[in-house]
Motif scaffolding. Structure first.
Motif, PDB file in Angstrom:
ATOM      1  N   ALA A   1       0.824  -1.211   0.000  1.00  0.00           N
ATOM      2  CA  ALA A   1       0.000   0.000   0.000  1.00  0.00           C
ATOM      3  C   ALA A   1       0.858   1.259   0.000  1.00  0.00           C
ATOM      4  N   LEU A   2       2.036   1.196   0.607  1.00  0.00           N
ATOM      5  CA  LEU A   2       2.927   2.361   0.650  1.00  0.00           C
ATOM      6  C   LEU A   2       3.403   2.757  -0.745  1.00  0.00           C
ATOM      7  N   TYR A   3       3.556   1.758  -1.613  1.00  0.00           N
ATOM      8  CA  TYR A   3       4.076   2.024  -2.953  1.00  0.00           C
ATOM      9  C   TYR A   3       3.084   2.797  -3.828  1.00  0.00           C
ATOM     10  N   HIS A   4       1.851   2.914  -3.394  1.00  0.00           N
ATOM     11  CA  HIS A   4       0.883   3.758  -4.109  1.00  0.00           C
ATOM     12  C   HIS A   4       1.134   5.237  -3.808  1.00  0.00           C
ATOM     13  N   HIS A   5       1.889   5.485  -2.747  1.00  0.00           N
ATOM     14  CA  HIS A   5       2.156   6.861  -2.309  1.00  0.00           C
ATOM     15  C   HIS A   5       3.611   7.277  -2.528  1.00  0.00           C
ATOM     16  N   TYR A   6       4.508   6.332  -2.348  1.00  0.00           N
ATOM     17  CA  TYR A   6       5.947   6.589  -2.522  1.00  0.00           C
ATOM     18  C   TYR A   6       6.528   5.428  -3.316  1.00  0.00           C
ATOM     19  N   GLU A   7       7.239   5.760  -4.363  1.00  0.00           N
ATOM     20  CA  GLU A   7       7.753   4.743  -5.284  1.00  0.00           C
ATOM     21  C   GLU A   7       8.618   3.690  -4.587  1.00  0.00           C
ATOM     22  N   ASN A   8       9.425   4.141  -3.625  1.00  0.00           N
ATOM     23  CA  ASN A   8      10.305   3.227  -2.898  1.00  0.00           C
ATOM     24  C   ASN A   8      10.819   3.949  -1.652  1.00  0.00           C
ATOM     25  N   ARG A   9      11.662   3.284  -0.906  1.00  0.00           N
ATOM     26  CA  ARG A   9      12.198   3.852   0.330  1.00  0.00           C
ATOM     27  C   ARG A   9      12.958   5.150   0.055  1.00  0.00           C
ATOM     28  N   ASP A  10      13.758   5.169  -1.011  1.00  0.00           N
ATOM     29  CA  ASP A  10      14.508   6.386  -1.341  1.00  0.00           C
ATOM     30  C   ASP A  10      13.575   7.559  -1.621  1.00  0.00           C
ATOM     31  N   ALA A  11      12.451   7.295  -2.271  1.00  0.00           N
ATOM     32  CA  ALA A  11      11.488   8.370  -2.543  1.00  0.00           C
ATOM     33  C   ALA A  11      10.878   8.881  -1.240  1.00  0.00           C
ATOM     34  N   LEU A  12      10.593   7.969  -0.319  1.00  0.00           N
ATOM     35  CA  LEU A  12      10.046   8.378   0.980  1.00  0.00           C
ATOM     36  C   LEU A  12      11.073   9.196   1.756  1.00  0.00           C
ATOM     37  N   LEU A  13      12.312   8.699   1.817  1.00  0.00           N
ATOM     38  CA  LEU A  13      13.365   9.461   2.501  1.00  0.00           C
ATOM     39  C   LEU A  13      13.599  10.796   1.803  1.00  0.00           C
ATOM     40  N   GLY A  14      13.531  10.798   0.467  1.00  0.00           N
ATOM     41  CA  GLY A  14      13.695  12.040  -0.288  1.00  0.00           C
ATOM     42  C   GLY A  14      12.630  13.067   0.064  1.00  0.00           C
ATOM     43  N   ALA A  15      11.393  12.608   0.247  1.00  0.00           N
ATOM     44  CA  ALA A  15      10.308  13.519   0.635  1.00  0.00           C
ATOM     45  C   ALA A  15      10.575  14.120   2.006  1.00  0.00           C
ATOM     46  N   VAL A  16      11.061  13.282   2.926  1.00  0.00           N
ATOM     47  CA  VAL A  16      11.401  13.782   4.266  1.00  0.00           C
ATOM     48  C   VAL A  16      12.525  14.807   4.165  1.00  0.00           C
ATOM     49  N   VAL A  17      13.570  14.479   3.426  1.00  0.00           N
ATOM     50  CA  VAL A  17      14.726  15.372   3.292  1.00  0.00           C
ATOM     51  C   VAL A  17      14.321  16.699   2.657  1.00  0.00           C
ATOM     52  N   ASP A  18      13.522  16.644   1.588  1.00  0.00           N
ATOM     53  CA  ASP A  18      13.105  17.887   0.927  1.00  0.00           C
ATOM     54  C   ASP A  18      12.337  18.789   1.886  1.00  0.00           C
ATOM     55  N   THR A  19      11.445  18.208   2.660  1.00  0.00           N
ATOM     56  CA  THR A  19      10.686  18.991   3.626  1.00  0.00           C
ATOM     57  C   THR A  19      11.591  19.535   4.714  1.00  0.00           C
ATOM     58  N   GLU A  20      12.555  18.735   5.131  1.00  0.00           N
ATOM     59  CA  GLU A  20      13.474  19.195   6.169  1.00  0.00           C
ATOM     60  C   GLU A  20      14.385  20.311   5.670  1.00  0.00           C
ATOM     61  N   PHE A  21      14.761  20.302   4.395  1.00  0.00           N
ATOM     62  CA  PHE A  21      15.522  21.423   3.848  1.00  0.00           C
ATOM     63  C   PHE A  21      14.706  22.707   3.939  1.00  0.00           C
ATOM     64  N   GLU A  22      13.419  22.602   3.677  1.00  0.00           N
ATOM     65  CA  GLU A  22      12.554  23.779   3.820  1.00  0.00           C
ATOM     66  C   GLU A  22      12.511  24.243   5.273  1.00  0.00           C
ATOM     67  N   GLN A  23      12.442  23.289   6.208  1.00  0.00           N
ATOM     68  CA  GLN A  23      12.458  23.635   7.634  1.00  0.00           C
ATOM     69  C   GLN A  23      13.764  24.321   8.008  1.00  0.00           C
ATOM     70  N   LEU A  24      14.873  23.786   7.509  1.00  0.00           N
ATOM     71  CA  LEU A  24      16.178  24.373   7.803  1.00  0.00           C
ATOM     72  C   LEU A  24      16.260  25.784   7.245  1.00  0.00           C
ATOM     73  N   ALA A  25      15.756  25.985   6.044  1.00  0.00           N
ATOM     74  CA  ALA A  25      15.758  27.335   5.459  1.00  0.00           C
ATOM     75  C   ALA A  25      14.972  28.297   6.347  1.00  0.00           C
ATOM     76  N   GLU A  26      13.902  27.817   6.969  1.00  0.00           N
ATOM     77  CA  GLU A  26      13.140  28.669   7.889  1.00  0.00           C
ATOM     78  C   GLU A  26      13.968  29.036   9.121  1.00  0.00           C
ATOM     79  N   TYR A  27      14.805  28.127   9.593  1.00  0.00           N
ATOM     80  CA  TYR A  27      15.700  28.451  10.705  1.00  0.00           C
ATOM     81  C   TYR A  27      16.627  29.593  10.297  1.00  0.00           C
ATOM     82  N   PHE A  28      17.099  29.588   9.048  1.00  0.00           N
ATOM     83  CA  PHE A  28      17.991  30.629   8.549  1.00  0.00           C
ATOM     84  C   PHE A  28      17.272  31.961   8.401  1.00  0.00           C
ATOM     85  N   GLN A  29      16.004  31.915   8.034  1.00  0.00           N
ATOM     86  CA  GLN A  29      15.297  33.125   7.653  1.00  0.00           C
ATOM     87  C   GLN A  29      14.484  33.760   8.771  1.00  0.00           C
ATOM     88  N   ARG A  30      14.731  33.363   9.991  1.00  0.00           N
ATOM     89  CA  ARG A  30      14.058  34.061  11.089  1.00  0.00           C
ATOM     90  C   ARG A  30      14.373  35.547  10.939  1.00  0.00           C
TER      91      ARG A  30
END
Length: 194
Positions: free
Chosen positions: A42-71
């Motif tokens: 069922a997970l593969y209907h949402h994320y192609e594979n583990r790397d895609a899931l980790l990639g989604a987490v990383v991309d979102t976390e980069f946005e979070q990190l940018a927010e830390y910079f832009q206070r």
């Protein structure tokens, strides 16, 4: 809210929680499926594979990190702005150590590479640093030099300190460690001034 989006968010949230608690190696499709109560397929209907899931987490976390910079920055000098940006980097690294380690210290698929990806402005975090450097060069408050090399040098400087701190190489409190980074940055920055 549509069920597919809700399930995607649930998968993502679970992966982030496991990632932060135990590191990237603990994030498996089978484990995430079990924790949220669905089949691994069922997970593969949402994320192609583990790397895609980790990639989604990383991309979102980069946005979070940018927010830390832009206070909000009220600082006016280059030194104050660099310290402010690097404080955001340190804040993020200490608040999210496992994600920080995976994003910045581990080989991973899709990691941005210098110089091509940075010159193409694919780094939401280093872009902020480079833009600040560029603005000070344009107004003749810094020597004319390669913007990306200066940004990378400043980032690598603080990153090195963080790696040593996380490896237990300092007998310093967190406050003392941050003060050390500030002093060290100031020493480096004076060499860039006009």
């Amino acid at each position: 809210m549509d069920a597919k989006n809700e399930t995607s968010r649930e998968i993502y949230s679970c992966a982030l929680r496991v990632f932060e608690a135990e590191g990237a190696q603990a994030v498996t499709m089978r484990r995430i499926a079990k924790e949220i109560g669905v089949t691994p397929m069922a997970l593969y209907h949402h994320y192609e594979n583990r790397d895609a899931l980790l990639g989604a987490v990383v991309d979102t976390e980069f946005e979070q990190l940018a927010e830390y910079f832009q206070r909000p920055m009220q600082q006016r000098t280059f030194e104050e702005q660099m310290i402010h940006i690097m404080d955001g980097y340190v804040d993020y690294a200490l608040a999210h150590p496992r994600i920080f380690e995976y994003v910045f210290s581990s080989p991973r698929p899709g990691a941005r590479r210098y110089p091509r990806d940075f010159h193409a402005r694919r780094s939401p975090t280093l872009n902020i640093l480079a833009d600040t450097v560029r603005s000070f060069i344009r107004t003749n408050r810094l020597k004319h030099d390669d913007v990306w090399e200066i940004a990378m040098q400043l980032w690598a400087h603080v990153h090195g300190y963080l790696m040593l701190y996380r490896a237990g190489r300092f007998e310093l409190t967190e406050r003392e460690f941050r003060n050390l980074i500030h002093r060290s940055l100031r020493r480096s920055l004076y060499g860039f001034k006009s």
